[in-house]
Design an enzyme around this catalytic site. Structure first.
Site: not given
Length: 584
Positions: A36, A76, A137
């Site tokens: 990430d 993201c 997410h």
């Protein structure tokens, strides 16, 4: 001697077992490692000389290193949606039309739609054991807290252990907040106006010019109290309500503890591999590193040359090594495709108030997370499969994280869905050097839901062109990012529109320093015409879909809030076993 019928039954059983073992052996395993906010300039194998990543480097030496591997989005949520589905996120509604491009609350109603097909769904249908460990997410629920329509277990994963939202500064005490700008606008500015109004009323009363009724003072005082109470309530409750760990559909730790978090998730991933060593498996290990808040265990804290960012990166590299070691231990390395990448480039604007740089390196490339300069979308891409993919290769052809979807589907024996556009391309011909060129002639770079740039690799040419329709306004002037707003935005006063589009030849100018002109490039208009026609053809393939990142879907909905206790919003529990040995 066994009766004839029993002998036949035994023979049929043995034949079935042999066929099952043969089928299992022919199916490769998949371990997909996703960092990430890791920059392409962070791993040693991509040129970093001071950040120690021996295990990522080991992976690269044993496989193929992609040097023009591109995230489908520089943020993201949309990038991960594209990775999971092989489709541009705008096709699934996972691209925002507002400034907020990711989910910030666990009790949002948006997420990866149930109609979308992930590679996990395809592999599960092929008999694979599937697990996602780490960050998701991509939403949790749609209409009520029990529907879990966006949850990993509704998208093909047999097992989930991790963070359904994302790691952020607000999850770790003392690390600040991603909502600082909102606090200033919605609380600090109104409080200042209220204070000014109170002061004005007092002065006017003292001068005898105006006598405000007592209720006016009371109203302003109550309004200030309400704003302050809302702020304190938000600061108190945000962490437990949004920063929690789940195992499948149950909360196991609320709020999440960072103590040995990487070790716990890594142990669970290793346990999943051991439990499923005899059957085909898919493991997606989605690291919380390198997103802020940065964290690392005592074995890594203070050990790197790059502060807390380097400590976290080296801990993540340790985790990669643990997974590779388990594959070796189980003698599964030769039948396992391992992929390592990052969801987008490093977040260059991550600098603390004390001046500590908490974002990574994008190497020679301009920009970073949240913009489509090369630093925001060109990410590490490593693929290893001993005996199938030649070790030590380096490929500079344009590839995308969307390519993982068709690649693993084909290797697992699954047909691709025929009722939708799949934008990814099978990587195996390129990885095995059966072709020298990427199947991507054009790639489209989106800033949220807005088409930002087009990349063109013409047939029978070594050139790679990139045309920007708009670019972010870096701030302060001369900076390599949008430091005034912490991330770059995609429209309005925050961007500069280009007509004609801003054109670069990426193959010769990867730093994107020298935009071309009709004078410097004789085919300038011809190139732009081809790219604009491709963008128009691409636009015609898009369909109207519900926007999962609309303000209505992004906002916190109390009726969707998950809580491990029934005591109001206290939401405090810890059911995490420290060894993490719970995977199926």
């Amino acid at each position: 001697m066994l009766p004839t019928r029993d002998m036949m039954t035994l023979l049929l059983l043995l034949l079935f077992l042999c066929e099952t073992q043969s089928w299992a052996a022919s199916k490769p395993n998949f371990v997909l490692l996703m960092a990430d906010d890791l920059g392409i300039g962070d791993p040693g194998c991509y040129g970093n000389k001071t950040l120690r990543t021996p295990n990522i480097d080991r992976l690269a030496r044993g496989g193929v290193k992609l040097t023009q591997h591109l995230a489908a989005s520089p943020l993201c949520t949309p990038s991960r949606a594209a990775f999971m589905t092989g489709r541009y996120p705008v096709r699934s509604g996972m691209a925002s039309q507002s400034q907020v491009g990711v989910f910030l609350f666990s009790a949002s109603s948006g997420g990866l739609p149930p109609s979308e097909i992930t590679f996990a769904k395809l592999l599960k249908d092929q008999g694979y054991s599937t697990a996602l460990i780490g960050k998701w997410h991509l939403g949790i629920s749609c209409h009520d807290p029990g529907d879990f329509c966006h949850h990993p277990t509704s998208h093909g994963f047999d097992y989930f252990h991790g963070l359904p939202l994302t790691n952020m500064r607000d999850c770790k005490l003392g690390e600040g907040s991603v909502f600082t700008a909102a606090f200033r606008l919605l609380v600090l500015l109104p409080m200042q106006l209220i204070a000014l109004a109170l002061l004005t009323l007092v002065v006017l009363k003292w001068l005898g010019l105006f006598r405000a009724p007592p209720c006016a003072f009371l109203f302003l005082f109550l309004l200030a109290t309400l704003l302050l109470g809302l702020l304190l309530g938000f600061l108190h409750y945000f962490r437990p309500l949004n920063c929690f760990l789940m195992r499948n559909r149950d909360i196991t730790q609320q709020p999440m503890s960072y103590d040995n978090l990487t070790q716990r998730l890594t142990a669970d991933a290793a346990h999943f591999l051991r439990r499923n060593a005899e059957t085909p498996f898919l493991l997606v290990l989605s690291f919380l590193h390198m997103h802020t808040a940065l964290f690392s265990s005592k074995d890594f804290a203070g050990k790197s040359q790059h502060g807390s960012y380097g400590d976290a990166a080296e801990e993540m590299d340790w985790s990669v090594g643990q997974i590779l070691d388990v594959l070796d231990e189980l003698k599964l390395a030769n039948n396992t495709l391992v992929y390592f990448s990052s969801d987008q480039g490093a977040h260059v604007e991550e600098v603390t108030v004390k001046g500590e740089v908490q974002g990574g390196s994008n190497g020679i490339y301009k920009g970073g997370k949240a913009n489509n300069w090369e630093g925001g979308i060109r990410v590490p891409g490593i693929v290893r499969w001993p005996g199938v993919i030649q070790a030590g290769l380096e490929i500079d052809e344009p590839t995308s994280n969307m390519d993982i979807f068709p690649t693993v589907a084909k290797l697992a024996g699954s047909p691709l869905p025929q009722d939708r556009v799949i934008d990814g391309r099978d990587l195996m011909p390129l990885l095995q050097m059966r072709t020298q060129r990427s199947e991507h002639e054009f790639l489209f770079h989106y800033c949220n839901s807005y088409l930002n740039a087009v990349r063109w690799h013409p047939p029978n040419s070594t050139s790679i062109w990139k045309a920007f329709f708009f670019t972010p306004k870096f701030s302060p002037e001369g900076a390599n990012g949008c430091f005034d707003t912490h991330v770059c935005f995609c429209y309005g006063q925050y961007v500069t529109y280009h007509d004609p589009p801003l054109l670069f030849e990426i193959s010769r100018d990867p730093r994107e320093r020298n935009p071309l002109t009709p004078t410097s490039e004789p085919r300038f208009w011809e190139i732009l015409e081809a790219m604009q026609e491709a963008a128009a053809r691409h636009a015609r393939t898009l369909q109207d879909v519900p926007n999962q990142l609309s303000l209505g879907n992004l906002m916190w909905k109390p009726w969707l809030q998950l809580c491990c206790s029934s005591l109001g919003l206290s939401c405090q529990c810890d059911r995490e076993d420290q060894d993490g040995r719970h995977s199926p």
